[in-house]
Scaffold this active site. Structure first.
Site, PDB file in Angstrom:
ATOM      1  N   ASP A  37      14.163   3.443   2.321  1.00 33.50           N
ATOM      2  CA  ASP A  37      13.918   2.092   1.808  1.00 33.50           C
ATOM      3  C   ASP A  37      14.856   1.133   2.539  1.00 33.50           C
ATOM      4  O   ASP A  37      15.963   1.516   2.921  1.00 33.50           O
ATOM      5  CB  ASP A  37      14.145   2.018   0.287  1.00 33.50           C
ATOM      6  CG  ASP A  37      13.375   0.884  -0.356  1.00 33.50           C
ATOM      7  OD1 ASP A  37      12.410   1.165  -1.110  1.00 33.50           O
ATOM      8  OD2 ASP A  37      13.717  -0.298  -0.091  1.00 33.50           O
ATOM      9  N   LEU A 154      -2.332   5.876  -9.358  1.00 28.31           N
ATOM     10  CA  LEU A 154      -1.520   6.060 -10.570  1.00 28.31           C
ATOM     11  C   LEU A 154      -1.427   4.763 -11.368  1.00 28.31           C
ATOM     12  O   LEU A 154      -1.525   3.671 -10.817  1.00 28.31           O
ATOM     13  CB  LEU A 154      -0.131   6.583 -10.215  1.00 28.31           C
ATOM     14  CG  LEU A 154       0.789   5.764  -9.290  1.00 28.31           C
ATOM     15  CD1 LEU A 154       1.418   4.588  -9.988  1.00 28.31           C
ATOM     16  CD2 LEU A 154       1.858   6.679  -8.727  1.00 28.31           C
ATOM     17  N   CYS A 261      -0.981  -4.826  -9.649  1.00 27.05           N
ATOM     18  CA  CYS A 261      -2.141  -4.373  -8.870  1.00 27.05           C
ATOM     19  C   CYS A 261      -3.413  -5.181  -9.108  1.00 27.05           C
ATOM     20  O   CYS A 261      -3.954  -5.767  -8.177  1.00 27.05           O
ATOM     21  CB  CYS A 261      -2.406  -2.903  -9.161  1.00 27.05           C
ATOM     22  SG  CYS A 261      -1.137  -1.854  -8.456  1.00 27.05           S
TER      23      CYS A 261
END
Ligand SMILES: NC(=O)c1ccc[n+]([C@@H]2O[C@H](COP(=O)([O-])OP(=O)(O)OC[C@H]3O[C@@H](n4cnc5c(N)ncnc54)[C@H](O)[C@@H]3O)[C@@H](O)[C@H]2O)c1
Length: 431
Positions: A37, A154, A261
């Site tokens: 990251d 997910l 999302c």
């Protein structure tokens, strides 16, 4: 049967909700996972065993497999150990509504030419992204890099469970070694496999989210019509959902969808269609219905309380849904903004999202408990259907309030229990 030492090491680039859960899931499946990251502070916290997000079961997996999980800001380490590089960086919306692919491009730029590696795209990207990335690989002498689209489905709040028990695994590729390797990787989960081309895999993800959002906006519009006609949307949804062609999921009327999302993916698909010369009329309506739905609660408050200036409103829940601390595009953000603009004083309680909410909302009070939030309130609004709100003693809430209005923004409460406490129950599309 392969042993843990024979399972191939995996790299996961981006350790947010999707990356971290995927890394933990791969570790649970016995793989060594190299996580990368750019956020050095996050990497440092993860190395110390601190989990930066709230997601049920995640901490336990990260602790159980700490020996297999490596966290770094250095991509080179991951490249040295793994051939499959799962990309799970953010793809937030731009001002135009298109997906912002700058983080994806930053990752692609950082990967050197290699015949031994494959980029496996977990981030949600517009249909056509894989083709354009592969073109750019060739233009930059990286033609040897393989590319696989492996969208993630997910749900936050049940992400670990969903990762380990997916409804399906989608693998979009050119039929080369990398696609085979991803298929093999997921095989132990025993989920139905959809192996397809890259563009179709990308579209499966966008279309799935757009369809679910459409279902939500549809039932919300039915709820609004129920309010005009005397029907009860909970009964209507029950009757509809028993039809096997429709199904009961995503038929709960409420104050609109949010999260990281649905809003952005629906918008991205609409823009993608527009950029390709097609006006996606249905999604335009889905988005508009959702925006209006978030504001309908204000109308209900005014109907009962008159003007909102000087009124005290308690919000039960802030997160965009239960079991997460994610506040991205949460309906509570619109509510807080509108209520403050109307001159109402807002006190909010959320069991886990307060820290995230404080970064996004100002001018409201944060309470330590539902009762604390409800103290002297004229109205309570259920914003997030956290389990603890389902067990509330409404008589205690009634005693704490100065008014008597309860708006159930998720149609999740027991109306009789609320009414028995002497409170006025108002749901969404309910009699
Ligand atoms: N959150 C969900 O429920 C969900 C579900 C399915 C798919 N997705 C998709 O997965 C992707 C990731 O979503 P998220 O919610 O996990 O995002 P997130 O914002 O929680 O995490 C993204 C992470 O990527 C890191 N990052 C950014 N640029 C980087 C770089 N160049 N190199 C390495 N790391 C970098 C960030 O620091 C951050 O930790 C998005 O495309 C999203 O649409 C999300």
């Amino acid at each position: 049967m392969t042993t843990a030492s024979e399972r191939e090491p995996i790299a996961v680039i981006g350790t947010g909700y999707v990356g971290l859960v995927s890394a933990a899931g791969f570790a649970e499946m016995g793989h060594e996972v190299w996580c990368v990251d750019i956020d050095a502070e996050k990497v440092e916290r993860l190395r110390r065993g601190q989990v930066p997000i709230y997601e049920p079961g995640l901490q336990e997996l990260l602790v159980a497999h700490a020996g297999r999980l490596h966290f770094s800001t250095d991509l080179a380490e991951a490249l040295a150990h793994a051939r499959l590089l799962f990309v799970a960086v953010g793809t937030p919306p731009t001002h135009s509504g298109d997906a912002d692919l700058s983080a994806v491009h930053a990752v692609v730029d950082a990967i050197p030419a290699s015949r031994a590696h494959a980029l496996v795209m977990k981030s949600t990207v517009p249909c056509g992204t894989g083709a354009s990335l592969k073109r750019s690989f060739r233009e930059h002498d990286k033609g040897g890099l393989a590319y696989v689209s492996c969208p993630e489905f997910l749900k936050e709040g049940a992400a670990v469970q969903d990762f380990l028990h997916p409804d399906r695994v989608v693998v979009g590729d050119d039929g080369d070694w990398a696609g085979d390797a991803v298929v093999e990787l997921y095989a132990p989960l025993g989920a139905p496999l959809v192996r397809t081309d890259v563009a179709s895999a990308e579209m499966i993800k966008l279309a799935s989210n757009a369809f679910l959002a459409t279902k939500i906006s549809f039932i919300n519009e039915i709820a609004n019509v129920c309010e005009e006609t005397g029907a009860d949307v909970v009964e209507v949804a029950r009757g509809m959902g028993l039809d096997g062609r429709i199904g009961p999921k995503f038929l709960q009327a409420g104050i609109g969808y949010g999260g990281s999302c649905f809003p952005k993916d629906v918008d991205a698909l609409k823009q993608l269609a527009g950029n390709s010369g097609y006006h996606f009329q249905l999604l335009t309506a889905v988005i508009e219905v959702n925006e209006l739905q978030k504001r309908r609660v204000i109308g209900k408050l005014k109907e009962h309380l008159g003007g909102l200036s000087g009124k005290r409103v308690a919000l039960f829940g802030l997160a965009f849904k239960p079991n997460t601390d994610d506040m991205r595009e949460a309906s509570s953000l619109v509510l807080c903004g509108r209520l403050s603009a109307e001159g109402a004083a807002v006190a909010a309680y959320d069991p886990v999202a307060e820290d995230q909410a404080r970064k996004l909302v100002s001018g409201i009070a944060f309470a330590d408990s539902p009762l604390d939030a409800a103290t002297d309130a004229d109205a309570v609004i259920l914003v997030t259907e956290w389990p603890e709100f389902m067990k509330l003693d409404w008589k205690q809430v009634a005693l704490a309030m100065r008014g008597n209005l309860v708006i159930d923004g998720r149609n999740a409460l027991d109306p009789d229990a609320v009414r028995r406490a002497g409170l006025l129950y108002e749901g969404i599309g309910r009699r």
